[in-house]
Design a protein around this motif. Structure first.
Motif, PDB file in Angstrom:
ATOM      1  N   ALA A 154     -25.700  20.804  20.535  1.00 16.47           N
ATOM      2  CA  ALA A 154     -24.730  20.309  21.519  1.00 16.47           C
ATOM      3  C   ALA A 154     -25.382  19.346  22.499  1.00 16.47           C
ATOM      4  CB  ALA A 154     -24.099  21.481  22.266  1.00 16.47           C
ATOM      5  N   GLY A 155     -26.662  19.563  22.786  1.00 19.79           N
ATOM      6  CA  GLY A 155     -27.380  18.706  23.724  1.00 19.79           C
ATOM      7  C   GLY A 155     -27.999  17.480  23.095  1.00 19.79           C
ATOM      8  N   GLY A 156     -27.806  17.298  21.782  1.00 22.89           N
ATOM      9  CA  GLY A 156     -28.332  16.116  21.103  1.00 22.89           C
ATOM     10  C   GLY A 156     -29.796  16.196  20.732  1.00 22.89           C
ATOM     11  N   LEU A 157     -30.406  17.380  20.862  1.00 24.53           N
ATOM     12  CA  LEU A 157     -31.816  17.555  20.485  1.00 24.53           C
ATOM     13  C   LEU A 157     -31.879  17.901  19.004  1.00 24.53           C
ATOM     14  CD1 LEU A 157     -32.912  19.642  23.604  1.00 24.53           C
ATOM     15  CD2 LEU A 157     -33.215  17.189  23.227  1.00 24.53           C
ATOM     16  N   ILE A 158     -31.632  16.913  18.179  1.00 26.81           N
ATOM     17  CA  ILE A 158     -31.349  17.134  16.757  1.00 26.81           C
ATOM     18  C   ILE A 158     -32.611  17.189  15.905  1.00 26.81           C
ATOM     19  CG2 ILE A 158     -30.249  16.089  14.731  1.00 26.81           C
ATOM     20  CD1 ILE A 158     -28.049  15.099  16.622  1.00 26.81           C
ATOM     21  N   GLY A 159     -33.625  16.376  16.251  1.00 32.15           N
ATOM     22  CA  GLY A 159     -34.822  16.376  15.421  1.00 32.15           C
ATOM     23  C   GLY A 159     -35.477  15.019  15.354  1.00 32.15           C
ATOM     24  N   ARG A 160     -36.284  14.831  14.337  1.00 32.14           N
ATOM     25  CA  ARG A 160     -37.076  13.609  14.182  1.00 32.14           C
ATOM     26  C   ARG A 160     -36.227  12.346  14.243  1.00 32.14           C
ATOM     27  NH1 ARG A 160     -42.261  13.168  12.168  1.00 32.14           N
ATOM     28  NH2 ARG A 160     -43.355  15.150  11.791  1.00 32.14           N
ATOM     29  N   LYS A 161     -35.072  12.374  13.590  1.00 39.51           N
ATOM     30  CA  LYS A 161     -34.303  11.129  13.448  1.00 39.51           C
ATOM     31  C   LYS A 161     -33.757  10.618  14.779  1.00 39.51           C
ATOM     32  CE  LYS A 161     -29.893  13.259  12.014  1.00 39.51           C
ATOM     33  NZ  LYS A 161     -28.954  13.387  10.868  1.00 39.51           N
ATOM     34  N   THR A 217     -35.240  18.434   8.872  1.00 42.82           N
ATOM     35  CA  THR A 217     -33.920  18.435   8.237  1.00 42.82           C
ATOM     36  C   THR A 217     -32.827  18.017   9.211  1.00 42.82           C
ATOM     37  OG1 THR A 217     -33.650  20.799   8.732  1.00 42.82           O
ATOM     38  CG2 THR A 217     -34.549  20.227   6.578  1.00 42.82           C
ATOM     39  N   ALA A 218     -33.058  18.196  10.508  1.00 44.62           N
ATOM     40  CA  ALA A 218     -32.145  17.823  11.594  1.00 44.62           C
ATOM     41  C   ALA A 218     -31.062  18.879  11.788  1.00 44.62           C
ATOM     42  CB  ALA A 218     -31.516  16.459  11.371  1.00 44.62           C
ATOM     43  N   LEU A 219     -30.814  19.229  13.048  1.00 46.32           N
ATOM     44  CA  LEU A 219     -29.888  20.317  13.362  1.00 46.32           C
ATOM     45  C   LEU A 219     -28.439  19.993  13.020  1.00 46.32           C
ATOM     46  CD1 LEU A 219     -31.176  21.850  16.726  1.00 46.32           C
ATOM     47  CD2 LEU A 219     -31.571  22.608  14.386  1.00 46.32           C
ATOM     48  N   ASP A 220     -28.080  18.710  12.973  1.00 51.16           N
ATOM     49  CA  ASP A 220     -26.701  18.395  12.594  1.00 51.16           C
ATOM     50  C   ASP A 220     -26.435  18.714  11.128  1.00 51.16           C
ATOM     51  OD1 ASP A 220     -28.390  16.329  11.788  1.00 51.16           O
ATOM     52  OD2 ASP A 220     -26.876  14.771  12.061  1.00 51.16           O
ATOM     53  N   VAL A 221     -27.504  18.899  10.365  1.00 51.65           N
ATOM     54  CA  VAL A 221     -27.388  19.342   8.969  1.00 51.65           C
ATOM     55  C   VAL A 221     -27.631  20.838   8.863  1.00 51.65           C
ATOM     56  CG1 VAL A 221     -28.362  19.140   6.647  1.00 51.65           C
ATOM     57  CG2 VAL A 221     -28.067  17.085   8.064  1.00 51.65           C
ATOM     58  N   SER A 222     -28.743  21.308   9.437  1.00 52.58           N
ATOM     59  CA  SER A 222     -29.171  22.689   9.213  1.00 52.58           C
ATOM     60  C   SER A 222     -28.343  23.717   9.969  1.00 52.58           C
ATOM     61  CB  SER A 222     -30.650  22.849   9.564  1.00 52.58           C
ATOM     62  OG  SER A 222     -30.908  22.408  10.884  1.00 52.58           O
ATOM     63  N   HIS A 223     -27.902  23.417  11.192  1.00 56.03           N
ATOM     64  CA  HIS A 223     -27.122  24.418  11.929  1.00 56.03           C
ATOM     65  C   HIS A 223     -25.786  24.725  11.253  1.00 56.03           C
ATOM     66  CE1 HIS A 223     -25.741  26.851  15.293  1.00 56.03           C
ATOM     67  NE2 HIS A 223     -24.615  26.181  15.253  1.00 56.03           N
ATOM     68  N   PRO A 224     -25.000  23.714  10.828  1.00 54.81           N
ATOM     69  CA  PRO A 224     -23.762  24.045  10.106  1.00 54.81           C
ATOM     70  C   PRO A 224     -24.010  24.842   8.824  1.00 54.81           C
ATOM     71  CG  PRO A 224     -23.698  21.770  10.859  1.00 54.81           C
ATOM     72  CD  PRO A 224     -25.088  22.272  11.113  1.00 54.81           C
ATOM     73  N   TYR A 280     -39.571  19.251  19.141  1.00 58.31           N
ATOM     74  CA  TYR A 280     -40.695  18.441  19.596  1.00 58.31           C
ATOM     75  C   TYR A 280     -40.171  17.059  19.992  1.00 58.31           C
ATOM     76  CZ  TYR A 280     -43.553  21.887  17.052  1.00 58.31           C
ATOM     77  OH  TYR A 280     -44.129  23.037  16.599  1.00 58.31           O
ATOM     78  N   GLN A 281     -40.956  16.324  20.756  1.00 59.43           N
ATOM     79  CA  GLN A 281     -40.674  14.924  20.997  1.00 59.43           C
ATOM     80  C   GLN A 281     -41.444  14.091  19.985  1.00 59.43           C
ATOM     81  OE1 GLN A 281     -41.544  14.038  25.148  1.00 59.43           O
ATOM     82  NE2 GLN A 281     -39.370  14.300  25.661  1.00 59.43           N
ATOM     83  N   TYR A 282     -40.881  12.936  19.626  1.00 58.56           N
ATOM     84  CA  TYR A 282     -41.501  12.049  18.649  1.00 58.56           C
ATOM     85  C   TYR A 282     -41.583  10.647  19.236  1.00 58.56           C
ATOM     86  CZ  TYR A 282     -40.558  15.971  15.587  1.00 58.56           C
ATOM     87  OH  TYR A 282     -40.520  17.229  15.047  1.00 58.56           O
ATOM     88  N   ILE A 283     -42.782  10.108  19.258  1.00 57.34           N
ATOM     89  CA  ILE A 283     -42.995   8.745  19.716  1.00 57.34           C
ATOM     90  C   ILE A 283     -43.516   7.932  18.545  1.00 57.34           C
ATOM     91  CG2 ILE A 283     -44.291   7.254  21.291  1.00 57.34           C
ATOM     92  CD1 ILE A 283     -44.380   9.571  23.264  1.00 57.34           C
ATOM     93  N   ASP A 284     -42.760   6.887  18.189  1.00 59.45           N
ATOM     94  CA  ASP A 284     -43.073   6.095  16.994  1.00 59.45           C
ATOM     95  C   ASP A 284     -43.178   6.987  15.764  1.00 59.45           C
ATOM     96  OD1 ASP A 284     -43.152   3.735  18.495  1.00 59.45           O
ATOM     97  OD2 ASP A 284     -45.265   4.018  18.998  1.00 59.45           O
ATOM     98  N   GLY A 285     -42.315   8.011  15.726  1.00 53.11           N
ATOM     99  CA  GLY A 285     -42.269   8.916  14.587  1.00 53.11           C
ATOM    100  C   GLY A 285     -43.342   9.976  14.570  1.00 53.11           C
ATOM    101  N   LYS A 286     -44.240   9.970  15.594  1.00 52.48           N
ATOM    102  CA  LYS A 286     -45.349  10.924  15.620  1.00 52.48           C
ATOM    103  C   LYS A 286     -45.021  12.095  16.533  1.00 52.48           C
ATOM    104  CE  LYS A 286     -50.367  11.261  16.216  1.00 52.48           C
ATOM    105  NZ  LYS A 286     -51.602  10.535  16.575  1.00 52.48           N
ATOM    106  N   GLN A 287     -45.204  13.306  16.000  1.00 47.89           N
ATOM    107  CA  GLN A 287     -44.923  14.520  16.759  1.00 47.89           C
ATOM    108  C   GLN A 287     -45.894  14.665  17.934  1.00 47.89           C
ATOM    109  OE1 GLN A 287     -46.196  18.713  15.476  1.00 47.89           O
ATOM    110  NE2 GLN A 287     -44.132  18.582  14.651  1.00 47.89           N
ATOM    111  N   GLN A 288     -45.335  14.993  19.092  1.00 46.41           N
ATOM    112  CA  GLN A 288     -46.154  15.145  20.292  1.00 46.41           C
ATOM    113  C   GLN A 288     -46.402  16.636  20.562  1.00 46.41           C
ATOM    114  OE1 GLN A 288     -47.190  12.117  21.942  1.00 46.41           O
ATOM    115  NE2 GLN A 288     -46.373  11.516  19.918  1.00 46.41           N
ATOM    116  N   VAL A 289     -47.667  17.023  20.567  1.00 49.09           N
ATOM    117  CA  VAL A 289     -48.042  18.420  20.816  1.00 49.09           C
ATOM    118  C   VAL A 289     -49.253  18.451  21.736  1.00 49.09           C
ATOM    119  CG1 VAL A 289     -48.737  20.618  19.798  1.00 49.09           C
ATOM    120  CG2 VAL A 289     -47.227  19.098  18.526  1.00 49.09           C
ATOM    121  N   GLU A 290     -49.168  19.266  22.782  1.00 50.16           N
ATOM    122  CA  GLU A 290     -50.302  19.407  23.685  1.00 50.16           C
ATOM    123  C   GLU A 290     -51.421  20.202  23.012  1.00 50.16           C
ATOM    124  OE1 GLU A 290     -49.299  21.060  27.439  1.00 50.16           O
ATOM    125  OE2 GLU A 290     -47.789  19.534  27.899  1.00 50.16           O
TER     126      GLU A 290
END
Length: 525
Positions: free
Chosen positions: A273-280, A240-247, A286-296
């Protein structure tokens, strides 16, 4: 108030962003005439081009007949000015979430449209009554809250303002069905149904993480694989992205006058505030590379089993579930009234933390592990194990090995009231019960809205019934007894039905219809 008759065939849409385009798409495909208006004239043409491209792609995939594409596009015209919306039977605004801007628009629309034109707001967070207060005729102002992407999210909330004419809401309920969506009816309260009910997953997940109980990844794994949700709280927040969900979290909290259940977390404020908003943006929880979630990948479970195991009998049904795992593992069962000196000690608390369970039974905290038995342990996709602050590494690893001995993944967390899944699910159920208690919506509409709008496996009331209202009540009361935090106080709807043995989906018996049938909500899956 005398109800009017509202017949809707021509829709005006103000605002041609993602929401406006989505509403236009489903309206045109249902054969309604659509007039698009935007303060930026170029945006109207872009929206119509977008619809033409979308319809063409659907036709190429065989999901639309070419003739239907042609007919739908013919239904959509542009409006160069607000005045061009005259003659519309309904105008839906999908513009910026600012009360003064919406009020100004509706006042202007009143000077243009006819007396039987419904004025609808797609707001997700503003009061419909407040928007309508700026109008000369507030009775025809209704909330019509769709979810993004509109064509795929098949639920829409119809919200009645305090001065609303029920017939206007009725007309939108019928219109939603015509457009292929499931309408749910709600009173004008902060968050309506979906955003109100959604506080349980997100705010409690953040609370668990904020207490250092488990990592974002582990909390998501538990909620997906143990509790059965499609997404965990942090995957959902990234989507949903934090710029939407946090407000939204802050808005609902303040609109309910700092209700403890909805307290936001500084975690999301800092990350936003740090710009760690989400997938978009490619990075959130999480980090996303080519839209794919990165998980160890998870580390392998320990393999050295305990020599013997003593299991608490505080909750007999939970003990039986643990016994089945112990029997399969081949570990010796310690059947003494108290644990032997070399036995691993297993407790199965509901709501209490491992420390409280240990002290209540006067156990050796260094050898205690707690297993979450709210969800079935046999055939589980994941189990959650919890330690006390005194539990040794050897005891923790022995417990991990035991509960992973049948190749079920185990997540080990730090001590927590209600583990992870217990407290998150209990909060979800409790907030759903409060929505019913406040008569914001019917039990059926609450569960429909949540399953369709949030993708939960069940609505909060049906979920509570599946797990047992008494178990949920026990969890909340025990969490409250340890933390003394009012966010965990049980809803009266939950407490009364649990005590009487009634389903959470059941309304008061006196509210049954004339045939004697009760308006029970059924699991809408």
């Amino acid at each position: 108030m005398t109800s009017r008759q509202f017949s809707i065939e021509t829709i005006g849409i103000v605002g041609t962003g993602a929401m406006g385009r989505g509403i236009a798409q489903i309206a045109a495909l249902s054969g309604l005439s659509v007039r698009l208006y935007d303060t930026n004239p170029e945006a109207v043409g872009a929206a119509r081009d977008y619809l033409a491209d979308t319809f063409a792609k659907l036709a190429a995939k065989g999901k639309l007949e070419p003739a239907r594409v042609t007919a739908a596009l013919a239904c959509v015209t542009g409006a160069a000015a607000i005045a061009d919306l005259a003659g519309c039977d309904l105008v839906v605004e999908a513009i910026v979430e600012k009360l003064d801007v919406k009020r100004t628009l509706f006042r202007e629309l009143e000077t243009v449209v006819g007396g039987n034109c419904v004025l609808a707001s797609n707001t997700s967070s503003l009061s419909i009554t407040s928007i309508a207060a700026g109008c000369q005729d507030p009775s025809r102002v209704v909330g019509f809250h769709f979810f993004n992407p509109v064509p795929l999210m098949k639920v829409v909330e119809v919200i009645d303002g305090l001065r609303g004419d029920p017939a206007a809401g009725d007309a939108l309920m019928n219109l939603a069905r015509r457009m292929g969506h499931t309408p749910v009816r709600a009173k004008d309260m902060p968050g309506f149904i979906v955003n109100h009910a959604g506080r349980g997953m997100n705010t409690e997940g953040l609370r668990v993480a904020g207490e250092g109980v488990a990592s974002f990844v582990d909390i998501d794994r538990i909620m997906r694989e143990q509790a059965g949700f499609r997404l965990g709280p942090f995957e959902l927040l990234d989507l949903t992205a934090l710029d939407v969900s946090h407000p939204v979290m802050e808005s609902i909290y303040h609109q309910f006058y700092e209700e403890p259940r909805f307290t936001p977390s500084p975690i999301t404020g800092t990350r936003l505030a740090g710009g760690l908003i989400g997938r978009k943006t490619g990075e959130g929880f999480y980090q996303y590379i080519d839209g794919k979630q990165q998980v160890e990948a998870e580390a392998a479970a320990p393999t050295e089993l305990p020599k013997r195991v003593w299991i608490s009998n505080r909750y007999p049904e939970a003990r039986e579930a643990v016994l089945q795992i112990v029997a399969k593992s081949g570990v010796t069962l310690d059947e003494g009234a108290t644990p032997a000196a070399d036995s691993l000690i297993v407790v199965t608390p509901f709501g209490h933390d491992a420390t409280t369970a240990t002290v209540d039974e006067n156990l050796d905290a260094s050898r205690v592990v707690a297993i979450d038995a709210l969800f079935p342990l046999a055939g589980a996709q994941r189990r959650t194990l919890m330690t006390t602050p005194a539990t040794t590494r050897a005891a923790r690893d022995a417990g991990h090995a035991l509960f992973a001995s049948d190749n079920v993944p185990v997540t080990v967390i730090r001590d927590s009231t209600g583990f992870v899944a217990q407290r998150v699910v209990a909060t979800i159920v409790n907030i759903g019960c409060d929505i019913a208690q406040k008569q914001i919506a019917s039990p059926l509409d609450i569960d429909l809205a949540v399953t369709l709008g949030l993708g939960y496996p069940r609505g909060p009331l049906a979920l509570g019934d599946a797990l047992g209202a008494k178990a949920i009540l026990t969890i909340l009361r025990n969490i409250f007894s340890v933390l003394e935090d009012p966010r965990y106080r049980p809803s009266p709807w939950l407490a009364r039905r649990a005590q009487l043995g009634l389903p959470l989906t059941q309304t008061d018996a006196a509210d049954a219809d004339e045939t004697g049938a009760n308006t029970n909500a059924k699991d809408p899956r």
